[in-house]
Design a protein around this motif. Structure first.
Motif, PDB file in Angstrom:
ATOM      1  N   ARG A  83     -33.670  13.662  -9.382  1.00 15.75           N
ATOM      2  CA  ARG A  83     -34.840  14.375  -9.907  1.00 15.75           C
ATOM      3  C   ARG A  83     -36.089  14.013  -9.099  1.00 15.75           C
ATOM      4  O   ARG A  83     -36.872  14.877  -8.741  1.00 15.75           O
ATOM      5  CB  ARG A  83     -35.029  14.029 -11.383  1.00 15.75           C
ATOM      6  N   GLU A  92     -36.270  22.894  -7.317  1.00 14.81           N
ATOM      7  CA  GLU A  92     -35.412  22.702  -8.475  1.00 14.81           C
ATOM      8  C   GLU A  92     -34.173  21.898  -8.070  1.00 14.81           C
ATOM      9  O   GLU A  92     -33.764  21.924  -6.909  1.00 14.81           O
ATOM     10  CB  GLU A  92     -34.963  24.053  -9.044  1.00 14.81           C
ATOM     11  N   ALA A  98     -27.536  20.029 -11.799  1.00 17.44           N
ATOM     12  CA  ALA A  98     -28.541  20.131 -12.861  1.00 17.44           C
ATOM     13  C   ALA A  98     -28.006  19.605 -14.193  1.00 17.44           C
ATOM     14  O   ALA A  98     -28.680  18.828 -14.878  1.00 17.44           O
ATOM     15  CB  ALA A  98     -29.027  21.567 -12.997  1.00 17.44           C
ATOM     16  N   SER A  99     -26.803  19.997 -14.574  1.00 19.79           N
ATOM     17  CA  SER A  99     -26.271  19.534 -15.861  1.00 19.79           C
ATOM     18  C   SER A  99     -25.966  18.033 -15.823  1.00 19.79           C
ATOM     19  O   SER A  99     -26.143  17.339 -16.825  1.00 19.79           O
ATOM     20  CB  SER A  99     -25.041  20.333 -16.277  1.00 19.79           C
ATOM     21  N   GLU A 102     -29.362  16.342 -16.344  1.00 20.02           N
ATOM     22  CA  GLU A 102     -29.822  16.497 -17.729  1.00 20.02           C
ATOM     23  C   GLU A 102     -29.037  15.606 -18.683  1.00 20.02           C
ATOM     24  O   GLU A 102     -29.597  15.051 -19.618  1.00 20.02           O
ATOM     25  CB  GLU A 102     -29.729  17.957 -18.145  1.00 20.02           C
ATOM     26  N   ARG A 103     -27.732  15.484 -18.460  1.00 23.70           N
ATOM     27  CA  ARG A 103     -26.899  14.633 -19.326  1.00 23.70           C
ATOM     28  C   ARG A 103     -27.261  13.163 -19.219  1.00 23.70           C
ATOM     29  O   ARG A 103     -27.142  12.420 -20.182  1.00 23.70           O
ATOM     30  CB  ARG A 103     -25.426  14.784 -18.937  1.00 23.70           C
ATOM     31  N   GLU A 105     -30.268  11.807 -17.828  1.00 22.54           N
ATOM     32  CA  GLU A 105     -31.672  11.426 -17.802  1.00 22.54           C
ATOM     33  C   GLU A 105     -32.071  10.765 -19.106  1.00 22.54           C
ATOM     34  O   GLU A 105     -31.498  11.040 -20.161  1.00 22.54           O
ATOM     35  CB  GLU A 105     -32.563  12.657 -17.598  1.00 22.54           C
ATOM     36  N   ARG A 110     -37.115  14.350 -20.027  1.00 19.71           N
ATOM     37  CA  ARG A 110     -36.917  15.789 -20.105  1.00 19.71           C
ATOM     38  C   ARG A 110     -38.220  16.481 -20.466  1.00 19.71           C
ATOM     39  O   ARG A 110     -38.964  16.038 -21.320  1.00 19.71           O
ATOM     40  CB  ARG A 110     -35.848  16.113 -21.125  1.00 19.71           C
TER      41      ARG A 110
END
Length: 117
Positions: A83, A92, A98-99, A102-103, A105, A110
């Motif tokens: 990130r 981006e 990306a997933s 997100e899982r 972080e 977020r």
């Protein structure tokens, strides 16, 4: 005489490197630790491979050091670094990671959506 249960090491003696491996999800084919070149298991190479799409659906990243006798799930640290690098480049996260990011972080990292009235 060797102790019962002794197993020879598969790690060459004198190596004191931390190795990073990525678990990938291949969908119906299952999950696996893809084969990695011995020279390509350092943190920087793994991060670059994640950013350039070498993994289709990464699940987690683990690190281990057999000389120091430890292993650890470093997915959160790697997600944070992915990130950070994308933020610095003002881009981006690639869709493939990306997933994963997100899982792993931290919840407070977020972005929250602001509602404009």
């Amino acid at each position: 005489m060797r102790k019962p249960g002794w197993t020879p090491s598969i790690v060459p003696s004198g190596d004191n490197e931390t190795v990073y491996l990525v678990a990938d999800n291949f969908g119906r084919l299952g999950r696996a630790w893809p084969e990695a070149d011995y020279e390509a298991t350092d943190l920087e190479t793994v991060i670059q491979d994640l950013l350039t799409g070498q993994y289709g659906n990464p699940i987690r990243v683990i690190a281990f050091n057999t000389a120091e006798r430890w292993s650890e799930d470093v997915s959160e640290d790697v997600a944070r670094e992915l990130r950070r690098r994308c933020d610095l480049q003002m881009r981006e996260l690639p869709a493939a990671i990306a997933s994963f990011a997100e899982r792993h972080e931290e919840p407070d990292r977020r972005q929250l959506t602001l509602r404009l009235v």
